[in-house]
Design a protein around this motif. Structure first.
Motif: not given
Length: 358
Positions: A178-183, A310-318, A328-332
Motif C-alpha cells: 500500500g501507499h496510503l492510509y486507510t482509504h 511526517i508520518d511513515v506508513m510503510h517500509l518495504h522493498n520494491h 522505501f518509506f511511503h510517507i504522509w
C-alpha cells in the motif's frame, strides 16, 4: 513505483550539501563505474534467457530465479544500459496504446493514471497525479536485451486477475503493498519486472495485465493554479520542484550505481525519492511519496521525518535483487507545505541522493 517518475522536471544546483560521507560515496563511485563499463562489452544473448516455462520460451526471465549456467553473463558480469531514441520504442508505444517519453536518454516511460477512481484517504480526495498512477519503464542494454520495470495501481478486486495475466506472459511481481492510509476504495500497488530479448512480448504482457483493470484511456493534462507557496517550498527544499498536472513534485535519485542481478540500472530507475504535494485549500497541502534508502539510513531518516511531523506508513522493498539493497518509506503529512518541506529536507539529507530530472 516507482518508479515512481511523473512529468518533466527542472532542478537547480542548489541542493543542500549532504556531508562528507556523501562526497566520499560519490568519489568512490567513479572508478567503479569505469570497471562496470568495461564489463559491459560482453557477447550478445542468444535465444532464450534464464528460466523455465512460459517466461523462458518467450525470452523473458522472472526476477527471482536462480541463475542459468547456460546464460553467457554469469552474475559477476555487469551489463550497462545504452542510449536510445523515441523511434526505438515506437512498436512498444503502439502495443501499450498510449504515448510515452524518453527520460535521461535511456528510460522509455509510460504512465497510466487511474482517473477512473475516486479514492478518499482520511477525508481527502486523492488526485491520480498524487498517488494513483501506474508507471512503467523499458531500458535497452549493451547486449541487445531489454528490461521492464514498473509499478501498477490496482483495486483489490483486480489484483488476482492482474497477477494471473502477468504470469501468463512471463512477467514477475517483485512487491505488492500500500501507499496510503486507510482509504476507499481499497487500492494496492504491485511492482513488475522482466528481462529478455523481446520487448514487444513484455509490452503485450503488460497491456494484458492493465486490460484486467478499469484503467481509462489517457486524458487531457490539467495544470490548474496550485495556490501553494512553491517559492518558499523551493527555498526550504534547496531546489526547484515542478508542477505535474494537479500536484507539485520534488525528485531525487541515488548517487550509487545500483544493479539488479547482472544489469546496471540507469540513474533513478527503481531508486527514486519522489515527494509530491497536492493542494487541499487555504494554502495547505497533503504530502504523499516515497524515500529510497539503504539499511544504514533508515533510522536517521525516520527520526527526521517524525521530527518534521511526517508520518511513515510503510517500509518495504520494491525489487528482489537490487544492490545495494534498497528500502522505501511511503510517507504522509497534511498542513503547511513549507513547514513539511523543512522536515523533508532534513530527512533527505540523511540519504545519499541528488536532485533528479524526473
Amino acid at each position: 513505483m516507482s518508479t515512481g517518475s511523473r512529468g518533466q522536471e527542472s532542478v537547480t544546483d542548489a541542493a543542500a550539501d549532504t556531508g562528507s560521507a556523501t562526497a566520499t560515496a560519490t568519489a568512490t563511485a567513479t572508478p567503479r563505474r569505469r570497471l562496470l563499463r568495461a564489463a559491459a562489452l560482453t557477447p550478445v544473448l542468444a535465444g532464450t534467457v534464464a528460466g523455465t516455462g512460459i517466461g523462458a520460451s518467450a525470452g523473458v526471465a522472472y526476477a527471482g530465479e536462480e541463475h542459468d549456467p547456460q546464460d553467457p553473463h554469469p552474475p559477476g558480469d555487469m551489463i550497462e544500459p545504452v542510449v536510445t531514441t523515441p523511434e526505438d520504442w515506437e512498436d512498444v508505444q503502439r502495443v501499450l496504446g498510449r504515448p510515452g517519453d524518453l527520460r535521461r536518454d535511456m528510460l522509455w516511460h509510460t504512465a497510466f493514471l487511474r482517473d477512473d477512481l475516486d479514492v478518499v484517504s482520511r477525508g481527502i480526495p486523492i488526485s491520480s497525479s498524487l498517488a494513483l498512477g501506474t508507471h512503467v519503464s523499458f531500458v535497452r542494454y549493451a547486449d541487445g536485451s531489454t528490461m521492464l520495470m514498473g509499478d501498477l495501481v490496482v483495486l483489490e478486486e483486480e489484483l488476482s486477475a492482474v497477477t494471473d495475466a502477468l504470469r501468463r506472459h512471463g512477467l514477475s511481481q517483485t512487491a505488492i503493498h500500500g501507499h496510503l492510509y486507510t482509504h476507499d476504495p481499497a487500492v494496492l500497488w504491485t511492482h513488475v519486472h522482466a528481462h529478455g530479448n523481446d520487448p514487444l512480448q513484455m509490452a503485450r504482457g503488460l497491456r494484458a495485465a492493465i486490460d484486467k483493470t478499469e484503467t481509462p484511456p489517457p486524458s487531457t493534462p490539467q495544470r490548474p493554479p496550485l495556490n501553494i507557496d512553491t517559492e518558499r517550498m523551493n527555498a526550504a527544499m534547496g531546489m526547484e520542484g515542478v508542477q505535474d498536472q494537479t500536484v507539485y513534485k520534488y525528485t531525487f535519485i541515488r548517487r550509487e550505481t545500483v544493479t539488479e542481478s547482472h544489469l546496471i540500472l540507469p540513474p533513478g530507475l527503481g531508486s527514486t525519492t519522489a515527494l509530491i504535494f497536492q493542494p487541499v485549500g487555504g494554502g495547505k497541502a497533503v504530502l504523499s511519496g516515497d524515500l529510497a534508502l539503504i539499511a544504514d539510513e533508515v533510522g536517521d531518516a525516520m527520526a527526521e521525518l517524525r521530527r518534521g511531523g511526517i508520518d511513515v506508513m510503510h517500509l518495504h522493498n520494491h525489487g528482489l535483487r537490487d544492490e545495494p539493497r534498497l528500502f522505501f518509506f511511503h510517507i504522509w503529512a497534511v498542513g503547511d507545505p513549507v513547514r513539511i518541506c523543512r522536515g523533508l529536507r532534513r530527512a533527505v539529507d540523511k540519504t545519499n541522493v541528488e536532485p533528479g530530472g524526473h
